[in-house]
Each structure stands twice: as structure tokens, then as C-alpha cells.
Design an enzyme around this catalytic site. Structure first.
Site, PDB file in Angstrom:
ATOM      1  CG  HIS A  67      78.189  49.733  45.438  1.00  0.00           C
ATOM      2  ND1 HIS A  67      78.824  49.533  44.234  1.00  0.00           N
ATOM      3  CD2 HIS A  67      78.698  50.891  45.930  1.00  0.00           C
ATOM      4  CE1 HIS A  67      79.684  50.515  44.021  1.00  0.00           C
ATOM      5  NE2 HIS A  67      79.619  51.360  45.043  1.00  0.00           N
ATOM      6  CD  GLU A  68      76.818  53.356  48.319  1.00  0.00           C
ATOM      7  OE1 GLU A  68      77.645  53.773  49.156  1.00  0.00           O
ATOM      8  OE2 GLU A  68      76.909  53.598  47.108  1.00  0.00           O
ATOM      9  CG  HIS A  71      81.687  51.940  49.600  1.00  0.00           C
ATOM     10  ND1 HIS A  71      82.966  51.865  49.089  1.00  0.00           N
ATOM     11  CD2 HIS A  71      80.874  52.159  48.529  1.00  0.00           C
ATOM     12  CE1 HIS A  71      82.928  52.031  47.780  1.00  0.00           C
ATOM     13  NE2 HIS A  71      81.674  52.203  47.420  1.00  0.00           N
TER      14      HIS A  71
END
Length: 381
Positions: A67-68, A71
Site C-alpha cells: 500500500h505504502e 504511494h
């Protein structure tokens, strides 16, 4: 949030872990091994429950990392500097050193995280169905089903329109697009984050009074974190507003004292020339150009018997790891890249020539001056 230890780099992004990860890791593993799994499918050996619980916790944190990372990768593709990723108690955070240049870029950077979690949740859901068709061990199917649910929950929670969640970034992108004012957009998203945080705190207290002590305290903890983080974002927005239009040259310390790279630590600590109020000094090479930054704390850490041998060049933080800015760069845009501590001073370079050094205390003094100045005397913002 600073990492306690590092895990290396993935796709060029530095990965760090905060010690609090161990706490949530233990809670997940214990909750599954001693709670959900034995209750859902009793009869297995206890060691299998623990293996399944630890395995689920590991895969969950890999999901958070994905998820990170999403980003970070999208941020870099949109021209945003990425310092690294830190996994901690309540998930993870991608440390961005600059901000998106447009609402569209903000939308892409913020939206990719929940999208990845949603895709992972769908993938685990598909695997759960396939395992059931293949008559795989029920314990394995339960673990995969839990991973599907937690990733889908993560996607939904992060999409809520409240800073500092990804949904808060999406809200800021929308407000920025509608108003054309990034400061107002950030303030609006921060306000939404504080409101949502207080809702969670109140809900946590209600749940606690109804008998679910752990669940209520956990909701309240998340709410308090959101309030603190949203408040910090709001203050950061106000700070950026106060510094709008101010160049780095107006806040920096000009023509700072420098240290030759060949200078020994002993001379650095004893020569009256270097015994100044500064806790960090730029290091220069043979041609006088800056090559790094040395702190007096790091110099004092050298054993007395070796101070005549170790040089500033050997002890310094190399220029590649030092934050660098130009004298005409906007000071407000530099703020996300600045951190407390002498080792995080910013070197100000003009065509490779050192012209100044900048610390957070310099920024604070500039903000104080800006706040005290008569509105009519301030620079046009």
C-alpha cells in the site's frame, strides 16, 4: 515518525520499521492463534494456530508495505521527492519530502493506496474461493479469508475523507481543484480529520461502556491519533501560509563557517575558531566546494584516543544524504523535507557554491517575524 531499524530498499525506496510494529504484530498473531482460529475451527494442534497467526501477521504487513510503496512509486512519477516508508503501530506512512504540483497529481498519489488494498482484498477473496473449491485445509482458508477482509477494511477506512488518511488527501485534492487554494484545501481536510477523530473517540467510549473494553480503547486510540495528526497538518498548512512567497535566502544563515574535510576531530573540538554556537558545520573538499555536513555531537562521540586520526571528512554526513536547497527556492516548499536535529541542517547552494545554512530554528524565527510584521509591510503573497 522515525524508523527504529531499516529493512533496506525496494524500488529505490528506503523501508524502515518503528518498534511499535512489534506490538500490533503480537496483537494480530495472538488474536488469531488464541481467539478467532480456534473458535472457528477447533481440533487442530496449538502450534498450527500459532503458525497460522504469525503467517497472517507477516502477510498483513507485506500488504501494508505494498500500500505504502504504491504511494511512493506514484509520488516519484509525479515529481514528488520520497524520503522513505516507515511501518508503525497503526499501519504505515510514506514520508514525502515535497508536495504534489497539482490537484490531479495529489489525486493520483492519494488514490493509489486504497486501490492497491482493494485489489489485494479482491485477490485474497478469490484465493479463498479457490481454496474452498480445492477442499484445502479449512484453517488455511480462514487465514486467507481474514487477509481478504482486513485488506478490504483497510481500503475502506483509508478512503474516508479525513486527514491524514488517504481519503483526506483525496478531499484536499477536490477542495484544491474547486477553490484553487492549496492552503484552504489542507485546512479543510485537517478540520474533517479532527471531526472524524472525535467521532471515533466518542464511539470508542460508548463501546467501552457497553463492555467491549479492548475494542473501545482501540477505537479511541485511533481517534486520538487522527486528531493529533490532523491538527499537525493544519498547523503545517498555517505555517506554509505564513511563509508563502518567502525565499530560502531570507531565513538562512549566510556565509556559514566551514570545516575542511582533512581537519581532524581533535582540532575541530579544540580550536576556538570552531567552538561557536553552531552544532553542525558544512564540510568542504580540496577545492572549497561543499561535500557534506559534520555535527559536533558526532565529533564528540569519537574516542579521545582517536580524535587526532579521524577527520571531518570521514565523520561527515555526505552531501548525497544532506538536504540541499537554492537561495531562491520557496521556503514553504522546503518545510516537508526538514527535520529536527543538527544532522538535518539544510545546505543552501548557488550553482554549487555554498551560500548559507538553514535549520528549523531559522524557520521559526522567520515565522515569528512574519506573524509580527504589519500586514501592510509583508511581502505580497
Amino acid at each position: 515518525m522515525r524508523a527504529t531499524f531499516g529493512l533496506g530498499r525496494i524500488a529505490g525506496v528506503r523501508i524502515g520499521v518503528h518498534w511499535s510494529v512489534l506490538l500490533i504484530f503480537a496483537i494480530i498473531a495472538f488474536g488469531l492463534a488464541r481467539g478467532r482460529l480456534p473458535q472457528a475451527y477447533p481440533g487442530y494442534a496449538q502450534v498450527l494456530y500459532w503458525v497460522a497467526g504469525f503467517g497472517a501477521a507477516v502477510v498483513f504487513f507485506i500488504s501494508l508495505l505494498a500500500h505504502e510503496l504504491a504511494h511512493a512509486v506514484v509520488a516519484r512519477r509525479n515529481g514528488v521527492l520520497v524520503d522513505g516508508i516507515v511501518l508503525w503501530l497503526l499501519g504505515g506512512v510514506a514520508r514525502l519530502k515535497s508536495e504534489a504540483s497539482s490537484p490531479a497529481a495529489e489525486l493520483r498519489i492519494a488514490g493509489i493506496g486504497p486501490l492497491v488494498s482493494l485489489l489485494l482484498g479482491g485477490l485474497f477473496l478469490l484465493c479463498t474461493w479457490l481454496l474452498a473449491l480445492a477442499s484445502a485445509p479449512r484453517l488455511l482458508g480462514e487465514v486467507v479469508a481474514w487477509l481478504a477482509g482486513i485488506n478490504l477494511l483497510l481500503a475502506v477506512f483509508n478512503a474516508l475523507p479525513a486527514a491524514p488518511l488517504d481519503g483526506g488527501r483525496l478531499l484536499r485534492a477536490f477542495l484544491w481543484w474547486r477553490t484553487g487554494d492549496r492552503l484552504k484545501a489542507t485546512t479543510g481536510a485537517a478540520w474533517a480529520g479532527r471531526v472524524f477523530g472525535w467521532v471515533l473517540v466518542v464511539l470508542g467510549l460508548v463501546v467501552f461502556m457497553r463492555g467491549d473494553g479492548f475494542g473501545g480503547l482501540w477505537l479511541a486510540l485511533i481517534g486520538l491519533f487522527l486528531i493529533a495528526a490532523a491538527t499537525a497538518e493544519g498547523r503545517q498548512a498555517q505555517l506554509r501560509g505564513a511563509l508563502a512567497g518567502v525565499p530560502v535566502r531570507d531565513a538562512m544563515t549566510r556565509t556559514p563557517l566551514t570545516v575542511p574535510g582533512a581537519l581532524t576531530v581533535e582540532v575541530l573540538l579544540t580550536d576556538p575558531l570552531y567552538r561557536s554556537r553552531h552544532s553542525a558545520l558544512p564540510v568542504t573538499g580540496e577545492e572549497g566546494s561543499p561535500v557534506g555536513l559534520v555535527t559536533l555531537d558526532r565529533a564528540r562521540s569519537v574516542p579521545p584516543g582517536r580524535r587526532g586520526e579521524v577527520t571531518a571528512g570521514e565523520l561527515m554526513v555526505p552531501l548525497s544524504r544532506v538536504t540541499v536547497a537554492g537561495p531562491d527556492d520557496p521556503l514553504a516548499d522546503l518545510l516537508p523535507r526538514m527535520e529536527p536535529g543538527a544532522e538535518h541542517r539544510v545546505l543552501v547552494l548557488d550553482e554549487g557554491r555554498l551560500v548559507g545554512i538553514l535549520s528549523l530554528s531559522d524557520v521559526s524565527r522567520t515565522v515569528a517575524w512574519q506573524m509580527k510584521a504589519d500586514p501592510g509591510q509583508r511581502q505580497d503573497r
